[in-house]
Design an enzyme around this catalytic site. Structure first.
Site, short mmCIF file in Angstrom:
data_model
loop_
_atom_site.label_atom_id
_atom_site.label_comp_id
_atom_site.label_asym_id
_atom_site.label_seq_id
_atom_site.Cartn_x
_atom_site.Cartn_y
_atom_site.Cartn_z
N HIS A 7 0.82 -1.22 0.00
CA HIS A 7 0.00 0.00 0.00
C HIS A 7 0.85 1.26 0.00
O HIS A 7 0.44 2.29 -0.52
CB HIS A 7 -1.01 -0.04 1.15
CG HIS A 7 -2.14 -0.98 0.84
ND1 HIS A 7 -2.12 -2.30 1.22
CD2 HIS A 7 -3.26 -0.80 0.10
CE1 HIS A 7 -3.20 -2.89 0.75
NE2 HIS A 7 -3.92 -2.01 0.07
N GLU B 109 -11.19 -10.75 -4.62
CA GLU B 109 -9.74 -10.67 -4.43
C GLU B 109 -9.19 -11.87 -3.68
O GLU B 109 -8.00 -11.95 -3.40
CB GLU B 109 -9.35 -9.35 -3.75
CG GLU B 109 -10.16 -8.96 -2.56
CD GLU B 109 -9.82 -7.58 -2.03
OE1 GLU B 109 -8.87 -6.95 -2.50
OE2 GLU B 109 -10.52 -7.13 -1.10
N ASP C 170 -4.66 -8.16 -4.46
CA ASP C 170 -4.80 -9.24 -3.49
C ASP C 170 -5.06 -10.57 -4.18
O ASP C 170 -4.63 -11.61 -3.68
CB ASP C 170 -5.92 -8.92 -2.50
CG ASP C 170 -5.43 -7.99 -1.41
OD1 ASP C 170 -4.33 -8.24 -0.89
OD2 ASP C 170 -6.13 -7.01 -1.10
N CYS D 134 -10.05 -3.00 -10.14
CA CYS D 134 -9.56 -1.80 -9.44
C CYS D 134 -8.16 -2.01 -8.89
O CYS D 134 -7.63 -1.14 -8.21
CB CYS D 134 -10.52 -1.38 -8.34
SG CYS D 134 -10.70 -2.63 -7.06
C1 PEP Z 1 -6.68 -4.93 -4.66
O1 PEP Z 1 -6.45 -5.79 -3.81
O2 PEP Z 1 -6.42 -5.08 -5.87
C2 PEP Z 1 -7.28 -3.64 -4.27
C3 PEP Z 1 -7.65 -2.76 -5.16
O3 PEP Z 1 -7.39 -3.37 -2.95
P1 PEP Z 1 -6.16 -2.92 -2.05
O4 PEP Z 1 -4.99 -2.69 -2.96
O5 PEP Z 1 -6.57 -1.69 -1.32
O6 PEP Z 1 -5.96 -4.10 -1.16
MG MG Z 2 -7.33 -5.60 -1.86
#
Ligand code: PEP
Ligand code: MG
Length: 590
Positions: free
Chosen positions: A203, A450, A474, A521
């Protein structure tokens, strides 16, 4: 001497500037520039803090019980001596007068210099004195943090701001930066970042990318090899940090910097062009945001909505003081109104794993908390274990839906039981709001796909939801059993793995067959290497950092989905999908 440090390229572009080394534990002390007129006052703050600490230590010494060990008094003597030592006081003053750092920043900078000198000492006794310097500096920082001062804007938590300063550009170097700290740098002076740890899709890396600032993570020894004030080139495309580059290398990078600025300006012209493929398929390009204030950047970048609002960033680094329903409602409403009627997909909190509530580094997280946080109490699991907070968040989101188009997204669902529980809570919250006469809009509800279990059973999940959003970050992590934040296995984090692609393809196909909207996403959506692949799978909705939208739009405008769809089966069933993609789809895996 010029050296190169290698890490992972996480945010493109070239940054050139002087190194600012910050210890992870001190990333959150106030860092800002003082104006020339404020320098004397800032030096005074430092002096006053020193006097307070001297008084504290002398009082401690005076009040030592008669049977206290002699070492204790000797230790206090050492600390008092350090407070008057020129290598601490004069050198710290230098950072204030020469670099215009505020007192806290100056102290942290000087501590980094001294810590390194101690680390290099041969004598073990002397090496251990580093702890004394650290303790003295911590005391000074504590005193500085307590006292109100004019130059800081609000209570010592000022973002890095460089009012009126004409100094060299700066690059932040740290062992690790927590995602929430990274967020604090959004409007900062740093033109680049380097960290020792972290994976490409951690992140911290995602927030760096969202800031569109060149960054290299997982550079292992960077914070040990780089010295305060060194000149650095961050090559965010290749994952290289050049320390003290030669004039020729510097010129080469300056040239590349200008080229990429020109390229960005060219892409900027596509901001308001509709994203439609050559064969007339409209493609929805949405934005991922972390805070409500990011919504306006999303609109400016040409996003046609927010596909992922990572609401957990509102909850991080607040100590015990989490945002209540009204504060959350205001934040969601602000984002909704800033989007002027375009949809805003608010994900319920995805707390846990590498996004702890409090400011912890990855190491602290691993050692002090769950052994395997990515597999622990995270996302919807966390919300269901905190029903009061979950209801509060759902109420706040629903109330914001009275001001525009809102969609709710549940992260990390894996069990139908969880889904039923979450939907049950939502139904009850709606009923309560109805009974209280509080207005809310028609809210669509979606699931993040995910976890492989959800992707495999996507037809079951589809019955309960209006839309799906595939979190590839994920999905890759859990399919391949690779911790996305761990640089030591980052070479195995492979979005091209056939198993990942098969899960992606079947999820998109199932949603399309069911006539339900599906979006991606994760970071793949904003990576042009995957645009043709995803279009070929039938994807028509991509959500990414606003800074990536025009780049992806350019690929969409040049794509012909009829051709891509005809070839996709070959790519997905190949044992080497990246090579097959290059050969059949003509896209360019990196
Ligand atoms: C993902 O896991 O692709 C996602 C968009 O969520 P995050 O990156 O916040 O875990
Ligand atoms: Mg995620």
């Amino acid at each position: 001497m010029s050296i190169q440090v290698f890490g992972l390229a996480v945010s493109r572009g070239v940054a050139i500037g002087r190194a600012v080394l910050v210890a992870s534990s001190r990333v959150d002390v106030a860092h800002y520039f003082v104006t020339a007129a404020q320098i004397d006052q800032e030096v005074d703050r430092l002096r006053q803090a020193r006097d307070v600490v001297v008084d504290e230590l002398q009082a401690l010494q005076r009040d030592l019980p008669s049977d206290a060990p002699a070492e204790l008094s000797a230790l206090l003597d050492v600390h008092l001596m350090l407070l008057h030592d020129e290598t601490l006081s004069e050198a710290t003053k230098h950072w204030i007068t020469e670099r215009h750092y505020n007192a806290e920043w100056a102290l942290s900078a000087q501590l980094e210099v001294l810590a390194r000198q101690f680390d290099e000492m041969d004598d073990e006794y002397l090496r251990e004195r580093k702890a004394d310097v650290e303790q003295v500096v911590e005391r000074l920082l504590r005193v500085l943090g307590k006292e109100p001062h004019e130059s800081a804007v609000h209570g010592g938590q000022v973002p890095f701001d460089r009012q009126g300063s004409t100094e060299d550009p700066l690059v932040l170097v740290a062992s690790d930066i927590a995602p929430a700290d990274m967020l604090q740098f959004k409007h900062s002076v740093f033109t680049g970042f380097v960290t020792d740890v972290g994976g490409r899709n951690s992140h911290t890396a995602i927030v760096a990318r969202s800031m569109d600032i060149p960054a290299v993570v997982g550079a292992r020894e960077a914070s040990r090899l780089i010295r305060q004030d060194d000149w650095l080139v961050i090559d965010g495309d290749a994952g290289i940090v050049v320390v003290n580059p030669s004039t020729i290398v510097l010129e080469e990078y300056r040239f590349r910097q200008r080229q990429s600025q020109l390229e960005r300006a060219r892409l900027d012209r596509l901001r308001h062009t509709p994203a439609v493929t050559l064969d007339g398929v409209p493609v929805e390009l949405l934005a991922n945001i972390e805070l409500p204030a990011d919504a306006s950047a999303a609109v400016e970048a040409g996003a046609v909505g927010v596909g992922l609002f990572r609401s957990e960033f509102l909850f991080m680094n607040r100590g015990g003081d989490l945002p209540d329903e009204d504060e959350q409602f205001e934040a969601y409403r602000q984002a909704v109104q800033a989007m002027h009627g375009l949809p805003v997909t608010i994900r319920t909190v995805d707390i846990g794993a590498d996004k702890p509530l409090d400011r912890l580094t990855l190491q602290e997280l691993r050692h002090e908390h769950a052994l395997n946080p990515a597999l622990g109490l995270r996302a919807i699991r966390w919300s269901l274990s905190e029903p009061g907070m979950f209801r509060q968040q759902l109420r706040a989101i629903l109330r914001a839906s009275a001001y525009g188009k809102v969609r709710i997204l549940f992260p990390m669902v894996a069990h139908l039981g969880e889904v039923k529980m979450a939907l049950d809570v939502l139904a009850r919250v709606k009923q309560q709001l109805d009974e209280a006469g509080r207005p809310f809009g028609a809210v669509e509800v979606g699931a993040m796909i995910e976890v492989p279990a959800a992707a495999i059973l996507v037809d079951h999940f589809l019955r309960y939801f209006d839309f799906l959003s595939i979190g590839t970050n994920d999905l890759i992590q859990y399919t391949l059993a690779i911790d996305r934040a761990d640089e030591s296995v980052s070479h195995l984090y492979d979005p091209w793995h056939p198993a990942v692609l098969r899960l992606l393809a079947t999820t998109i196909a199932s949603a399309n067959e069911a006539g339900k909207a599906v979006s991606v996403c994760g970071e793949m959506a904003g990576d042009p290497a995957f645009t043709e692949l995803l279009l070929g799978m039938g994807l028509q909705s991509f959500s990414m950092h606003p800074s990536r939208i025009t780049l992806i739009k350019q690929r969409v405008l040049r794509a012909d989905t009829r051709r891509l769809r005809a070839q996709i089966e070959r790519v997905v069933s190949s044992t080497d999908p990246a090579a097959e993609c290059r050969a059949s789809l003509g896209s360019l895996p990196q």
